[in-house]
Design a protein around this motif. Structure first.
Motif, PDB file in Angstrom:
ATOM      1  N   LYS A  50       0.828  -1.205   0.000  1.00 13.60           N
ATOM      2  CA  LYS A  50       0.000   0.000   0.000  1.00 13.60           C
ATOM      3  C   LYS A  50       0.864   1.258   0.000  1.00 13.60           C
ATOM      4  CE  LYS A  50      -3.918  -1.988   2.558  1.00 13.60           C
ATOM      5  NZ  LYS A  50      -4.665  -1.944   3.850  1.00 13.60           N
ATOM      6  N   GLY A  51       1.867   1.264   0.848  1.00 18.22           N
ATOM      7  CA  GLY A  51       2.730   2.441   0.933  1.00 18.22           C
ATOM      8  C   GLY A  51       3.498   2.683  -0.344  1.00 18.22           C
ATOM      9  N   THR A  52       3.966   1.616  -0.969  1.00 18.05           N
ATOM     10  CA  THR A  52       4.717   1.749  -2.220  1.00 18.05           C
ATOM     11  C   THR A  52       3.831   2.307  -3.328  1.00 18.05           C
ATOM     12  OG1 THR A  52       6.179  -0.091  -1.619  1.00 18.05           O
ATOM     13  CG2 THR A  52       6.043   0.499  -3.957  1.00 18.05           C
ATOM     14  N   LEU A  53       2.628   1.765  -3.455  1.00 16.48           N
ATOM     15  CA  LEU A  53       1.718   2.229  -4.502  1.00 16.48           C
ATOM     16  C   LEU A  53       1.268   3.669  -4.261  1.00 16.48           C
ATOM     17  CD1 LEU A  53      -0.483  -0.961  -5.005  1.00 16.48           C
ATOM     18  CD2 LEU A  53       1.343  -0.098  -6.498  1.00 16.48           C
ATOM     19  N   ALA A  54       0.953   4.000  -3.005  1.00 15.32           N
ATOM     20  CA  ALA A  54       0.523   5.366  -2.689  1.00 15.32           C
ATOM     21  C   ALA A  54       1.647   6.358  -2.933  1.00 15.32           C
ATOM     22  CB  ALA A  54       0.047   5.437  -1.243  1.00 15.32           C
ATOM     23  N   PHE A  55       2.859   5.996  -2.524  1.00 11.53           N
ATOM     24  CA  PHE A  55       4.011   6.877  -2.745  1.00 11.53           C
ATOM     25  C   PHE A  55       4.295   7.031  -4.237  1.00 11.53           C
ATOM     26  CE2 PHE A  55       8.703   7.034  -3.341  1.00 11.53           C
ATOM     27  CZ  PHE A  55       8.878   8.362  -2.982  1.00 11.53           C
ATOM     28  N   ALA A  56       4.219   5.949  -4.987  1.00 11.67           N
ATOM     29  CA  ALA A  56       4.444   6.026  -6.435  1.00 11.67           C
ATOM     30  C   ALA A  56       3.423   6.945  -7.097  1.00 11.67           C
ATOM     31  CB  ALA A  56       4.384   4.632  -7.048  1.00 11.67           C
ATOM     32  N   LEU A  57       2.174   6.865  -6.642  1.00 13.57           N
ATOM     33  CA  LEU A  57       1.141   7.741  -7.194  1.00 13.57           C
ATOM     34  C   LEU A  57       1.441   9.203  -6.888  1.00 13.57           C
ATOM     35  CD1 LEU A  57      -1.548   8.085  -8.639  1.00 13.57           C
ATOM     36  CD2 LEU A  57      -2.708   7.735  -6.442  1.00 13.57           C
ATOM     37  N   LEU A  58       1.870   9.488  -5.655  1.00 13.37           N
ATOM     38  CA  LEU A  58       2.246  10.864  -5.314  1.00 13.37           C
ATOM     39  C   LEU A  58       3.372  11.362  -6.221  1.00 13.37           C
ATOM     40  CD1 LEU A  58       2.318  11.188  -1.406  1.00 13.37           C
ATOM     41  CD2 LEU A  58       0.745  12.260  -3.015  1.00 13.37           C
ATOM     42  N   CYS A  59       4.365  10.520  -6.442  1.00 10.18           N
ATOM     43  CA  CYS A  59       5.476  10.903  -7.314  1.00 10.18           C
ATOM     44  C   CYS A  59       4.990  11.229  -8.720  1.00 10.18           C
ATOM     45  CB  CYS A  59       6.516   9.781  -7.361  1.00 10.18           C
ATOM     46  SG  CYS A  59       7.454   9.564  -5.832  1.00 10.18           S
ATOM     47  N   LEU A  60       4.115  10.396  -9.258  1.00 13.54           N
ATOM     48  CA  LEU A  60       3.579  10.626 -10.597  1.00 13.54           C
ATOM     49  C   LEU A  60       2.801  11.940 -10.661  1.00 13.54           C
ATOM     50  CD1 LEU A  60       2.358   7.035 -11.561  1.00 13.54           C
ATOM     51  CD2 LEU A  60       4.292   8.294 -12.543  1.00 13.54           C
ATOM     52  N   VAL A  61       2.022  12.233  -9.629  1.00 15.29           N
ATOM     53  CA  VAL A  61       1.237  13.469  -9.603  1.00 15.29           C
ATOM     54  C   VAL A  61       2.147  14.681  -9.619  1.00 15.29           C
ATOM     55  CG1 VAL A  61      -0.287  14.888  -8.170  1.00 15.29           C
ATOM     56  CG2 VAL A  61      -0.784  12.456  -8.502  1.00 15.29           C
ATOM     57  N   PHE A  62       3.184  14.663  -8.793  1.00 14.15           N
ATOM     58  CA  PHE A  62       4.047  15.844  -8.710  1.00 14.15           C
ATOM     59  C   PHE A  62       4.969  15.965  -9.923  1.00 14.15           C
ATOM     60  CE2 PHE A  62       2.572  15.904  -4.376  1.00 14.15           C
ATOM     61  CZ  PHE A  62       2.504  17.266  -4.107  1.00 14.15           C
ATOM     62  N   VAL A  63       5.376  14.852 -10.502  1.00 12.62           N
ATOM     63  CA  VAL A  63       6.152  14.924 -11.750  1.00 12.62           C
ATOM     64  C   VAL A  63       5.277  15.499 -12.859  1.00 12.62           C
ATOM     65  CG1 VAL A  63       7.200  13.538 -13.585  1.00 12.62           C
ATOM     66  CG2 VAL A  63       7.818  13.119 -11.205  1.00 12.62           C
ATOM     67  N   ALA A  64       4.021  15.082 -12.918  1.00 14.48           N
ATOM     68  CA  ALA A  64       3.100  15.623 -13.931  1.00 14.48           C
ATOM     69  C   ALA A  64       2.890  17.112 -13.714  1.00 14.48           C
ATOM     70  CB  ALA A  64       1.761  14.880 -13.867  1.00 14.48           C
ATOM     71  N   PHE A  65       2.776  17.519 -12.465  1.00 10.81           N
ATOM     72  CA  PHE A  65       2.629  18.943 -12.168  1.00 10.81           C
ATOM     73  C   PHE A  65       3.880  19.707 -12.590  1.00 10.81           C
ATOM     74  CE2 PHE A  65       2.474  22.446  -8.859  1.00 10.81           C
ATOM     75  CZ  PHE A  65       1.501  23.175  -9.544  1.00 10.81           C
ATOM     76  N   GLY A  66       5.028  19.112 -12.372  1.00 10.59           N
ATOM     77  CA  GLY A  66       6.276  19.740 -12.802  1.00 10.59           C
ATOM     78  C   GLY A  66       6.357  19.884 -14.310  1.00 10.59           C
ATOM     79  N   LEU A  67       5.899  18.867 -15.020  1.00  9.77           N
ATOM     80  CA  LEU A  67       5.886  18.935 -16.482  1.00  9.77           C
ATOM     81  C   LEU A  67       4.956  20.047 -16.960  1.00  9.77           C
ATOM     82  CD1 LEU A  67       5.792  15.121 -17.314  1.00  9.77           C
ATOM     83  CD2 LEU A  67       7.668  16.709 -17.830  1.00  9.77           C
ATOM     84  N   ALA A  68       3.801  20.194 -16.287  1.00 12.79           N
ATOM     85  CA  ALA A  68       2.855  21.250 -16.661  1.00 12.79           C
ATOM     86  C   ALA A  68       3.465  22.633 -16.432  1.00 12.79           C
ATOM     87  CB  ALA A  68       1.560  21.095 -15.863  1.00 12.79           C
ATOM     88  N   LEU A  69       4.135  22.811 -15.315  1.00 12.97           N
ATOM     89  CA  LEU A  69       4.781  24.098 -15.029  1.00 12.97           C
ATOM     90  C   LEU A  69       5.921  24.368 -16.016  1.00 12.97           C
ATOM     91  CD1 LEU A  69       4.986  24.013 -11.118  1.00 12.97           C
ATOM     92  CD2 LEU A  69       3.455  25.415 -12.525  1.00 12.97           C
ATOM     93  N   ALA A  70       6.671  23.321 -16.338  1.00  9.27           N
ATOM     94  CA  ALA A  70       7.794  23.481 -17.260  1.00  9.27           C
ATOM     95  C   ALA A  70       7.332  23.850 -18.664  1.00  9.27           C
ATOM     96  CB  ALA A  70       8.617  22.192 -17.295  1.00  9.27           C
ATOM     97  N   ALA A  71       6.080  23.524 -19.000  1.00 11.20           N
ATOM     98  CA  ALA A  71       5.557  23.844 -20.325  1.00 11.20           C
ATOM     99  C   ALA A  71       5.193  25.313 -20.483  1.00 11.20           C
ATOM    100  CB  ALA A  71       4.329  22.976 -20.616  1.00 11.20           C
ATOM    101  N   ILE A  72       5.155  26.054 -19.385  1.00 12.54           N
ATOM    102  CA  ILE A  72       4.857  27.489 -19.463  1.00 12.54           C
ATOM    103  C   ILE A  72       6.035  28.204 -20.104  1.00 12.54           C
ATOM    104  CG2 ILE A  72       4.367  29.566 -18.113  1.00 12.54           C
ATOM    105  CD1 ILE A  72       3.092  27.756 -16.010  1.00 12.54           C
ATOM    106  N   PRO A  73       5.813  29.006 -21.133  1.00 13.04           N
ATOM    107  CA  PRO A  73       6.929  29.659 -21.830  1.00 13.04           C
ATOM    108  C   PRO A  73       7.738  30.562 -20.898  1.00 13.04           C
ATOM    109  CG  PRO A  73       4.898  29.827 -23.099  1.00 13.04           C
ATOM    110  CD  PRO A  73       4.507  29.296 -21.751  1.00 13.04           C
ATOM    111  N   GLY A  74       9.030  30.677 -21.206  1.00 12.64           N
ATOM    112  CA  GLY A  74       9.917  31.507 -20.409  1.00 12.64           C
ATOM    113  C   GLY A  74      10.475  30.762 -19.215  1.00 12.64           C
ATOM    114  N   HIS A  75      11.260  31.479 -18.419  1.00  9.38           N
ATOM    115  CA  HIS A  75      11.935  30.845 -17.287  1.00  9.38           C
ATOM    116  C   HIS A  75      11.521  31.434 -15.944  1.00  9.38           C
ATOM    117  CE1 HIS A  75      14.578  28.685 -20.018  1.00  9.38           C
ATOM    118  NE2 HIS A  75      14.764  29.816 -20.684  1.00  9.38           N
ATOM    119  N   ILE A  76      10.578  32.358 -15.942  1.00  6.36           N
ATOM    120  CA  ILE A  76      10.200  33.016 -14.683  1.00  6.36           C
ATOM    121  C   ILE A  76       9.611  32.012 -13.703  1.00  6.36           C
ATOM    122  CG2 ILE A  76       8.682  34.721 -13.632  1.00  6.36           C
ATOM    123  CD1 ILE A  76       8.951  36.412 -16.119  1.00  6.36           C
TER     124      ILE A  76
END
Length: 299
Positions: A50-76
């Motif tokens: 349970k802990g492994t799957l829940a932690f893996a899901l959290l990682c996927l969510v935050f990596v996806a959020f990082g990808l979304a932020l990185a897609a914003i043009p510019g570096h600000i």
């Protein structure tokens, strides 16, 4: 250049209270997400799964959020997010407050150091308070500054957020206790993996700021004595630079743990002046990290 600007912005701004008193800090949101899975999933059988799957899901969510932020043009956005998730200025401020409090009284020093360490502080003497603050300074220099900067350099915002959610999870559920040994196993092991290089890089940077270059072999010899496979490296380097003994016995939840000292031959009678010197090492190491980032940017 984004990495350099993030490091500089964090050093100048730190964590302004006017902002984080109005909106939750991203680290707080990460903590709430880890707390949620702890409250709702950490029970019954198969806790490691349970802990492994829940932690893996959290990682996927935050990596996806990082990808979304990185897609914003510019570096600000990159600079702002990086500066918010770095902790150089706040780390120095919190550690320095222990020295200020300790100069006032021992009870004040105990209260101040209790804000940055997990051990019991009620019975600490002045050297114990000082050593606890210095150990926290060394370990959090790696966890809060060098490691986030390293993973941003390697993987951009997704890499940064992956590291931060892992480190947050480890700090909350990565304990070898009946409640967390199974549930937090994946978070603890992945945190060890992600800190493998940054912890040793931090030790190298601390050593490079010291006048005694001969201390490097001693750092390599002393680091494995530490209870942590990674925290021992920056602590061993700091111990050598300051000439003091760190780690050693401490108390958690009323139980004394007889951990060995790192640099056992160093001074054990540390005080506020040693905390001040540790803060100076933090800034010298930070400056060297900025210089290294500049060289990497140019070449």
């Amino acid at each position: 250049m984004t990495l350099i600007l993030g490091l500089l912005l964090d050093a100048v701004m730190g964590e302004p209270r006017w902002l984080w008193s109005r909106v939750p800090h991203p680290a707080v949101l990460m903590g709430r997400s880890v707390g949620w899975i702890d409250d709702h999933i950490n029970h019954g059988a198969n806790r490691r799964t349970k802990g492994t799957l829940a932690f893996a899901l959290l990682c996927l969510v935050f990596v996806a959020f990082g990808l979304a932020l990185a897609a914003i043009p510019g570096h600000i956005v990159d600079v702002i997010v990086l500066a918010v998730l770095l902790a150089q200025r706040s780390l120095v401020d919190h550690v320095r407050l222990v020295a200020v409090a300790l100069r006032q009284s021992l009870p004040a020093g105990r209260t101040a150091v209790a804000q940055i360490v997990g051990r019991e502080t009620r019975s600490l003497d002045e050297p114990g308070v000082a050593r606890a603050a210095i150990e926290s300074a060394a370990e959090n220099l790696s966890d809060g500054v060098i490691a986030p900067a390293f993973w941003f350099a390697v993987g951009g915002l997704p890499g940064l957020l992956l590291y931060k959610i892992t480190n947050t999870a480890d700090s909350m559920i990565g304990y070898r206790t009946p409640k967390y040994e199974e549930f937090g196993w994946a978070a603890a092991r992945f945190d060890d993996l992600l800190n493998l290089i940054p912890a040793r890089l931090t030790a190298l940077l601390i050593w490079a700021t010291a006048p005694r270059r001969s201390a490097l072999p001693a750092v390599m010899a002393e680091a494995p004595r530490h209870r942590s496979p990674n925290a021992g490296w920056p602590e061993a380097a700091m111990a050598q630079v300051l000439g003091i003994a760190l780690s050693g016995p401490r108390t958690y939840d009323g139980q004394r743990r007889d951990y060995p000292f790192v640099n056992a031959e160093g001074r054990r009678m540390a005080g506020p002046a040693d905390i001040d010197n540790a803060c100076a090492v933090l800034w010298r190491t930070w400056a060297l990290a900025v210089f290294a980032a500049l060289i990497l940017t140019l070449f």
